[in-house]
Design an enzyme around this catalytic site. Structure first.
Site, mmCIF file in Angstrom:
data_model
loop_
_atom_site.group_PDB
_atom_site.id
_atom_site.type_symbol
_atom_site.label_atom_id
_atom_site.label_comp_id
_atom_site.label_asym_id
_atom_site.label_seq_id
_atom_site.Cartn_x
_atom_site.Cartn_y
_atom_site.Cartn_z
ATOM 1 N N LYS A 299 5.852 -4.043 -5.033
ATOM 2 C CA LYS A 299 7.301 -3.843 -5.083
ATOM 3 C C LYS A 299 7.965 -4.227 -3.771
ATOM 4 C CE LYS A 299 11.217 -2.480 -6.828
ATOM 5 N NZ LYS A 299 11.859 -3.453 -7.741
ATOM 6 N N ARG B 231 4.438 0.448 -6.234
ATOM 7 C CA ARG B 231 4.433 -0.421 -5.063
ATOM 8 C C ARG B 231 3.429 -1.569 -5.217
ATOM 9 N NH1 ARG B 231 6.776 1.840 -0.523
ATOM 10 N NH2 ARG B 231 5.400 0.786 0.926
ATOM 11 N N CYS C 98 0.826 -1.212 0.000
ATOM 12 C CA CYS C 98 0.000 0.000 0.000
ATOM 13 C C CYS C 98 0.859 1.260 0.000
ATOM 14 C CB CYS C 98 -0.877 0.036 1.235
ATOM 15 S SG CYS C 98 -1.878 -1.420 1.439
ATOM 16 N N GLY D 132 0.035 -2.032 6.101
ATOM 17 C CA GLY D 132 0.454 -3.049 7.070
ATOM 18 C C GLY D 132 -0.710 -3.953 7.416
ATOM 19 N N LYS E 298 11.491 -13.774 -13.886
ATOM 20 C CA LYS E 298 11.141 -12.569 -14.665
ATOM 21 C C LYS E 298 9.996 -12.894 -15.635
ATOM 22 C CE LYS E 298 12.632 -9.868 -12.915
ATOM 23 N NZ LYS E 298 13.355 -10.147 -11.732
HETATM 24 C C1 AGP Z 1 11.682 -9.512 -8.143
HETATM 25 O O1 AGP Z 1 11.492 -9.173 -9.474
HETATM 26 C C2 AGP Z 1 10.509 -9.482 -7.303
HETATM 27 N N1 AGP Z 1 9.677 -8.386 -7.515
HETATM 28 C C3 AGP Z 1 10.624 -10.031 -5.909
HETATM 29 O O2 AGP Z 1 10.923 -11.380 -6.045
HETATM 30 C C4 AGP Z 1 11.626 -9.391 -4.939
HETATM 31 O O3 AGP Z 1 12.934 -9.676 -5.327
HETATM 32 C C5 AGP Z 1 11.338 -9.914 -3.523
HETATM 33 O O4 AGP Z 1 10.030 -9.573 -3.152
HETATM 34 C C6 AGP Z 1 12.315 -9.410 -2.499
HETATM 35 O O5 AGP Z 1 12.274 -8.023 -2.382
HETATM 36 P P1 AGP Z 1 13.400 -7.229 -1.617
HETATM 37 O O6 AGP Z 1 14.671 -7.451 -2.373
HETATM 38 O O7 AGP Z 1 12.962 -5.808 -1.635
HETATM 39 O O8 AGP Z 1 13.495 -7.796 -0.238
#
Ligand code: AGP
Length: 613
Positions: free
Chosen positions: A608, A27, A2, A102, A489
């Site tokens: 994200k 996000r 969020c 959260g 990917k």
């Molecule tokens: C990668 O393309 C993803 N969006 C996802 O796997 C990401 O790497 C994972 O959620 C970990 O995120 P972070 O590196 O911010 O901890």
């Protein structure tokens, strides 16, 4: 997940909130809303779907007049995406409005108690419970800050909150526990947001709220209180990002821009840490004696960061002779890992806010293991909590699918490997020198993977295969780690079912899935295993698979004898090869997703930074 934006000032709030929310779209979200104090009442507009829907509903913000308000993009947890479950949430009597990022873990219990006290609920969310709880205490105490404090004291879970009270126009309260929240200083106006891009247009003077913080904000002032409600000062930081870091700058998507930023990001991460031909990690305080006493290194992370950890296992074990185990952060806490003072837990996270990774790190700390974090976002929770931090200087990564953060994390793994190996004396000086020398050229070699000609070739193959229903990525050793990331990917952005396998493992089961036309992306760059990998590839080809190979330039002719569809990358030191091999896989997924008309920067269901466990 969020996104939160809040504004208090003299300008019209709603357009500012909408613009701020548009900068947080990356996000991940499924609905959006704003609440503005308008003509003495809190007015809410919210809708399921993209921001464009909300924009249309309130005519770009013109339909709700008022100079302070809160806005939100929601990634559903409690209750499906819908208009009613969207934020902001109003309390029963309409006096309190709340936006929340959260999860409130005890919300059901609180809801039962509030129902008994006569409160009514419209939505299925945990956030509406927060609004009603604050209103309940507000009615008793007639004091907005004290009501917030009392309510927050009863909440369990993680929360960043932006709160308005109808009786106190011109005041906003922000609360942070575990989910990120930033305060931004303006001139006669102030802001809150989940992340910097939402504020960049207005201010670069910010404060990262700390866990337990409550901020009482007007357009001209802010007062910070800690968890004991004692007045505290918080460190002001100045964001030095170029605004272009949060813009597409002529690229069709952030992902494509970030793919092309990799040479700069990798150089920015590596070059300050190589001096006079040696790796210098001023960032950390790890001694030779400590390393010599280490029994084990765990690498803990999620998603792509975890795949960097899988590559790290090969590199660190081979070069430093220390046992290394990569573990998914979401599993780490519950698998009773054996650890103590003689264990190093290497934590990898782009965002520094991933809930699973942070929880795993805290578990390691409880067992007195030392924690070393590789993080991109400065001042993020994981960076603040770890014993040592090495930042990846990738700059802000906006696309949900990581590219440049992955590459810079990998660069840090190379640096750590060499640094540890030199301290431990487990690497020959000539080998060390040859790797360091190749590392200084890595950015140029990544640029070669991104030439117009190479990109066109990858696009051509994307056109051949974009209708695939399933895909396999196969490779051995380091190539297998690259395959995992390449396969993720394709899943994430092109929505193609895809699996990554160690090439030698295929014949132990998954080969039964290979049939006429199955796409197999085969990565073969590891010299010592080239012949074995080629045999695995021929095995699937003879069962009807369409094979797309990725190899080094010097192997192209040999490769083509068996597989006509080949993409090549320049050669580098074998340890660094993944940094080049991953580039065509990122581009391949990008163009496949483009041809399938997918929402590349904001793939469905994804966020994200994943701030819930
Ligand atoms: C990668 O393309 C993803 N969006 C996802 O796997 C990401 O790497 C994972 O959620 C970990 O995120 P972070 O590196 O911010 O901890």
């Amino acid at each position: 997940m969020c996104g939160i934006v809040g504004y208090l000032g003299s300008r019209q709030a709603a357009p500012i909130l909408l613009d701020g929310l548009s900068k947080l779209e990356y996000r991940g979200y499924d609905s959006a809303g704003v609440c503005v104090m308008s003509g003495g009442i809190l007015r809410v507009a919210k809708a399921k779907g993209r921001l464009a829907v909300l924009n249309g509903l309130i005519d770009g913000g013109k339909a709700i007049e008022g100079t302070f308000g809160i806005g939100h993009t929601r990634w559903a947890t409690h209750g499906a995406p819908s208009d009613v479950n969207s934020h902001p949430h109003m309390a029963d009597a309409g006096k309190i409005a709340v936006v929340h990022n959260g999860i409130i873990e005890n919300y059901m219990r609180l809801k039962q108690q509030l129902l008994k006290k006569g409160k009514h609920f419209q939505s299925e969310t945990d956030t509406e419970v927060v609004a009603n709880l604050i209103e309940y205490y507000y009615d008793k105490l007639k004091d907005f800050p004290r009501a917030v404090r009392r309510a927050v004291g009863q909440l369990e879970g993680s929360f960043a909150l932006g709160i308005l009270c109808q009786d106190l126009p011109g005041t906003m309260i922000a609360v942070k526990k575990e989910s990120p929240l930033i305060f931004g200083y303006g001139d006669g106006e102030n802001f809150i947001a989940s992340d910097v891009p939402a504020l960049l247009k207005h201010t670069r003077k910010i404060v990262h709220l700390l866990d337990g913080d409550i901020a009482i904000i007007t357009k001209d002032s802010v007062q910070f209180y800690d968890a004991f409600f004692d007045r505290v000062e918080r460190k002001i930081e100045y964001v030095d990002w170029d605004i272009s870091a949060a813009e597409k700058c002529g690229f069709d998507h952030f992902m494509l821009k970030e793919i092309h930023e990799q040479p700069t990001a990798v150089k920015g991460t590596i070059s300050p840490r190589i001096r006079d031909g040696r790796v210098v990690l001023d960032d950390i305080k790890i001694s030779r004696d400590y390393l010599a006493g280490l029994k084990k290194i765990y690498i803990v992370a999620c998603g792509s960061s975890y795949y960097v950890g899988c590559l790290g296992k090969y590199l660190l074990e081979k070069t430093c002779r220390i046992p290394v185990e990569p573990v998914l952060a979401s599993e780490f806490r519950y698998s009773a890992p054996v650890m103590g003072e003689d264990t190093l837990v290497l934590v990898i996270s782009q965002s520094g806010e991933t809930a699973d990774t942070k929880a795993a790190m805290m578990e390691a700390k409880r067992h007195h293991a030392r924690t070393l974090a590789i993080v991109n976002v400065v001042g993020s929770a994981i960076a603040l909590e770890a014993d040592d931090v090495i930042y990846t200087w990738a700059g802000p990564e906006i696309a949900v699918a990581t590219t440049k953060a992955f590459s810079t994390q990998l660069s840090v793994i190379y640096l750590i490997t060499l640094y540890f190996a030199e301290l431990l004396g487990t690497i020959e000086p000539a080998e060390y020198q040859s790797i360091v020398s190749e590392m200084t050229k890595l950015d140029q070699k990544i640029s070669l993977c991104l030439t117009r000609e190479n990109v066109a070739k990858i696009r051509y193959y994307a056109e051949q295969y974009f209708t695939a229903r399933d895909a396999f990525f196969i490779g051995r050793n380091l190539d297998c780690g690259v395959c995992r990331e390449g396969s993720l990917k394709l899943k994430e952005i092109a929505y193609i079912h895809s699996e990554a396998y160690a090439a030698g493992e295929l014949k132990h089961g998954p080969i039964s899935l290979i049939e006429d036309g199955t796409l197999v992306v085969a990565v073969c760059t590891v010299d010592a295993l080239f012949d074995k990998a080629m045999s695995n590839l021929v095995e699937v080809q003879s069962r009807g698979a369409e094979v797309l190979g990725i190899t080094t330039e010097n192997r192209e002719a040999e490769f083509k004898v068996k597989v006509p569809s080949v993409i090549t990358v320049p050669e580098t030191h074998p340890m660094l090869q993944p940094s080049l091999t991953i580039i065509p896989l990122q581009l391949f997924s990008y163009y496949v997703a483009l041809l399938r008309n997918c929402d590349i920067d904001m793939p469905r269901n994804l966020a994200k930074s994943v701030t819930v466990e």
